[in-house]
Design a protein around this motif. Structure first.
Motif, PDB file in Angstrom:
ATOM      1  N   TYR A  50       0.830  -1.361  -0.148  1.00  0.00           N
ATOM      2  CA  TYR A  50       0.195   0.085   0.170  1.00  0.00           C
ATOM      3  C   TYR A  50       0.896   1.177   0.087  1.00  0.00           C
ATOM      4  CZ  TYR A  50      -3.494   3.486   1.520  1.00  0.00           C
ATOM      5  OH  TYR A  50      -4.246   4.661   1.776  1.00  0.00           O
ATOM      6  N   ALA A  54       0.656   3.922  -2.939  1.00  0.00           N
ATOM      7  CA  ALA A  54      -0.054   5.374  -2.774  1.00  0.00           C
ATOM      8  C   ALA A  54       0.942   6.244  -2.496  1.00  0.00           C
ATOM      9  CB  ALA A  54      -0.959   4.898  -1.245  1.00  0.00           C
ATOM     10  N   GLY A 104      -3.225   2.696  -4.292  1.00  0.00           N
ATOM     11  CA  GLY A 104      -2.661   2.004  -3.112  1.00  0.00           C
ATOM     12  C   GLY A 104      -3.329   0.636  -2.903  1.00  0.00           C
ATOM     13  N   LEU A 105      -4.735   0.750  -2.471  1.00  0.00           N
ATOM     14  CA  LEU A 105      -5.682  -0.224  -2.170  1.00  0.00           C
ATOM     15  C   LEU A 105      -5.688  -1.190  -3.106  1.00  0.00           C
ATOM     16  CD1 LEU A 105      -8.508   1.374  -0.076  1.00  0.00           C
ATOM     17  CD2 LEU A 105      -6.819   0.196   0.637  1.00  0.00           C
ATOM     18  N   ALA A 108      -2.199  -2.974  -3.766  1.00  0.00           N
ATOM     19  CA  ALA A 108      -1.851  -3.800  -2.499  1.00  0.00           C
ATOM     20  C   ALA A 108      -2.679  -5.284  -2.116  1.00  0.00           C
ATOM     21  CB  ALA A 108      -2.127  -3.129  -1.096  1.00  0.00           C
ATOM     22  N   ILE A 164      -7.418   6.021   4.438  1.00  0.00           N
ATOM     23  CA  ILE A 164      -8.404   5.497   3.207  1.00  0.00           C
ATOM     24  C   ILE A 164      -9.735   6.201   3.220  1.00  0.00           C
ATOM     25  CG2 ILE A 164      -7.123   3.295   3.156  1.00  0.00           C
ATOM     26  CD1 ILE A 164      -9.588   2.060   4.913  1.00  0.00           C
ATOM     27  N   ALA A 245      -3.862  -7.371   2.963  1.00  0.00           N
ATOM     28  CA  ALA A 245      -3.351  -6.234   2.568  1.00  0.00           C
ATOM     29  C   ALA A 245      -4.386  -4.985   3.012  1.00  0.00           C
ATOM     30  CB  ALA A 245      -3.456  -6.192   0.796  1.00  0.00           C
ATOM     31  N   ALA A 249      -3.127  -2.049   5.388  1.00  0.00           N
ATOM     32  CA  ALA A 249      -3.235  -0.584   4.963  1.00  0.00           C
ATOM     33  C   ALA A 249      -4.084   0.268   6.213  1.00  0.00           C
ATOM     34  CB  ALA A 249      -4.088  -0.519   3.575  1.00  0.00           C
TER      35      ALA A 249
END
Length: 334
Positions: A50, A54, A104-105, A108, A164, A245, A249
């Motif tokens: 992540y 990100a 990023g999410l 990941a 997030i 993951a 995060a």
């Protein structure tokens, strides 16, 4: 009453994160009968993925500017004149970071799922049919491999990642006491519970879930019924790594990113044993209970005791019910 409610809510939010971490351990165990001691470090790698997608990639010279900071005209206009630390400012900061949060999410989850597949194919599958103890020891050795790989690739320096969800403060009054929460923590709890519920529904109502349950009961019978046991193992590891993951995060946004994130897996393993290694419902109840107990202990006795007392409760439960609160009791006949 107000303080009790404040700490109870804080405990429930922590418990939801514990449950999201635990669901990966339960998923692998239900399919393979293997307790994955390295799950915390798989989560740690997910957190670093992540961070890569990100933070590092959007900050690269070749990355488009909008990926690092999305600033359309309407967003710039809305930010003008806002006071510092205003709730709307926090929301707009999150919107500005939305492209890299989404990248990023997604990155990941996909990268960690691939990692889970690699672990299953290269380390677990060659031992299929061998003793479960040998497979468990492989996961113990995997801890050192993942910890060392993270320090080689990303270094051991701590860093921060974007939340997030908007981290706006939320206040409401209960009697004469003001309850104070952060929006990101509330969203993290909701996301964790939704993912947990989705996995439980998948295992219970879908064909893939039936295959996992059948494989857990008897691998030979599952083979005879046309179920591909190796595929079930792969899916379980990929599912555990993908959910890990998301958990990584969330943990990274709460505690910062560092190799110490891997230690969460050992704490959650105790929670899984308390709820029952093969029971999603038991693990959820145990995770929420430990989260609340941890918060209450911090309130009444301080932070030092908060790390000890909840796990004393876990040990007491295991001594009374070795298979956990809702775990299936196995009887071996000689």
């Amino acid at each position: 009453m107000g303080q009790f409610l404040q700490f109870a809510i804080n405990g429930l939010m922590s418990g939801a994160i514990y449950a999201l971490i635990a669901v990966g351990i339960v998923s692998v165990f239900k399919a393979t009968k293997v307790v994955n001691f390295a799950h915390g470090y798989v989560i740690m790698v997910g957190a670093y993925f992540y961070y890569t997608f990100a933070v590092l990639i959007p900050g690269a010279e070749w990355a488009p500017n909008w990926l690092a900071a999305w600033q359309p005209g309407w967003l710039v206009e809305m930010r003008e004149g806002l006071p510092m630390f205003s709730p709307m400012g926090a929301v707009l900061d999150w919107v500005q970071n939305l492209p890299r949060i989404a990248l990023g999410l997604a990155g990941a989850v996909l990268a960690n799922a691939a990692l889970g597949l690699v672990i299953e194919r290269t380390l677990m599958r060659p031992l299929m049919g061998q003793s479960v103890f040998a497979m468990i020891m492989i996961t113990v050795g995997l801890i050192s491999i993942l910890a060392g790989a993270v320090q080689l690739v990303w270094t051991a320096d701590a860093d921060f990642v974007p939340h997030i969800a908007p981290n706006t403060p939320v206040r409401f009054d209960v009697g004469e006491t003001t309850i104070f929460l952060f929006g990101a923590d509330i969203v993290n709890m909701v996301v964790a519970l939704l993912i947990f519920a989705a996995i439980v529904a998948m295992v219970r109502f879908t064909k893939s879930g039936v295959a996992i349950r059948a494989t857990a009961e008897d691998q030979s019978t599952a083979y005879s019924m046309g179920i591909s046991v190796p595929k079930v193992f792969s899916r379980a590891w990929m599912l555990a790594a993908a959910t890990g993951a998301v958990a990584g995060a969330i943990l990274a946004t709460r505690n910062g990113i560092s190799p110490s994130l891997g230690l969460f897996g050992f704490s959650v393993l105790a929670i899984v044993l308390m709820g029952g290694l093969d029971s999603y419902v038991g693990v959820l109840i145990a995770a929420l209970a430990v989260g609340v107990l941890e918060a209450m202990t911090q309130w009444q006795l301080g932070g030092d005791w908060a790390e000890i007392v909840p796990y004393v409760a876990v040990l007491i439960v295991i001594l009374i019910r070795p298979h956990g609160l809702f775990g299936q009791k196995e009887v071996e006949r000689i």
